[in-house]
Design a protein around this motif. Structure first.
Motif, PDB file in Angstrom:
ATOM      1  N   ILE A  16       0.857  -1.180   0.000  1.00 25.31           N
ATOM      2  CA  ILE A  16       0.000   0.000   0.000  1.00 25.31           C
ATOM      3  C   ILE A  16       0.894   1.231   0.000  1.00 25.31           C
ATOM      4  O   ILE A  16       1.645   1.464   0.944  1.00 25.31           O
ATOM      5  CB  ILE A  16      -0.944   0.000   1.212  1.00 25.31           C
ATOM      6  N   LEU A  71      -6.128  -2.397   2.280  1.00 22.35           N
ATOM      7  CA  LEU A  71      -6.390  -0.962   2.269  1.00 22.35           C
ATOM      8  C   LEU A  71      -7.081  -0.587   3.572  1.00 22.35           C
ATOM      9  O   LEU A  71      -7.926  -1.331   4.070  1.00 22.35           O
ATOM     10  CB  LEU A  71      -7.286  -0.588   1.091  1.00 22.35           C
ATOM     11  N   LEU A  82      -3.674   7.860  -1.918  1.00 21.59           N
ATOM     12  CA  LEU A  82      -3.264   6.469  -2.129  1.00 21.59           C
ATOM     13  C   LEU A  82      -3.109   6.197  -3.620  1.00 21.59           C
ATOM     14  O   LEU A  82      -3.918   6.657  -4.431  1.00 21.59           O
ATOM     15  CB  LEU A  82      -4.309   5.507  -1.556  1.00 21.59           C
TER      16      LEU A  82
END
Length: 157
Positions: A3, A21, A99
């Motif tokens: 991630i 996530l 992200l």
């Protein structure tokens, strides 16, 4: 799953030491609308030690009614990356839009819906509060979220 994320210009990069996530929620308060230049902010609450940052950050402090937030942003392009708050010691509030896999995020709760844009329709079975929920109510809702289908992995206080 690795991630990762970063700022708009690429000067700041980060990695989140989690297997999945992070749970993400949407905040519809006026501060988040203004800061994001959008209808809401997407936030992921996670333990501070799970976030490793590279690159130069700058910061500013914002607070009201006894709750203070310290915001960290890229020193070059000023993309907000995360903040900490005295309302959730030991936690960071990551700006989920930073992200790399932001298209895979789906909010599992909505807060400050009394300020949401009138044209925005929220799912009826989605946990939501007119303002900020208590940490206990928030943790319970995340544990039962129809989006996640899993128990919350982190405390909200």
């Amino acid at each position: 799953m690795k991630i990762t994320g970063g700022c708009h210009c690429g000067a700041v990069r980060y990695e989140v030491a989690m297997d999945e996530l992070p749970l993400t929620y949407a905040c519809h308060c006026l501060d988040c609308q203004t800061a994001s230049s959008s209808a809401f902010g997407l936030h992921a609450l996670m333990p501070e030690e799970t976030l490793q940052i590279s690159g130069r950050l700058t910061s500013y402090r914002y607070g009201n009614a006894g709750v203070a937030s310290n915001h960290r942003l890229c020193a070059e392009c000023h993309t907000r990356i995360y903040n900490t708050t005295n309302a959730a010691p030991g936690m960071v509030v990551l700006r989920a839009g930073t992200l790399d896999a932001s298209s895979m995020i789906e909010p599992c709760a909505h807060i400050w819906v009394k300020r949401k844009q009138p044209w925005l329709q929220l799912p009826i079975d989605m946990p939501q509060w007119p303002e900020s929920p208590t940490p206990e109510a928030f943790a319970q809702a995340l544990a039962r979220s129809p989006v996640t289908g899993r128990a919350a992995r982190m405390p909200c206080n």
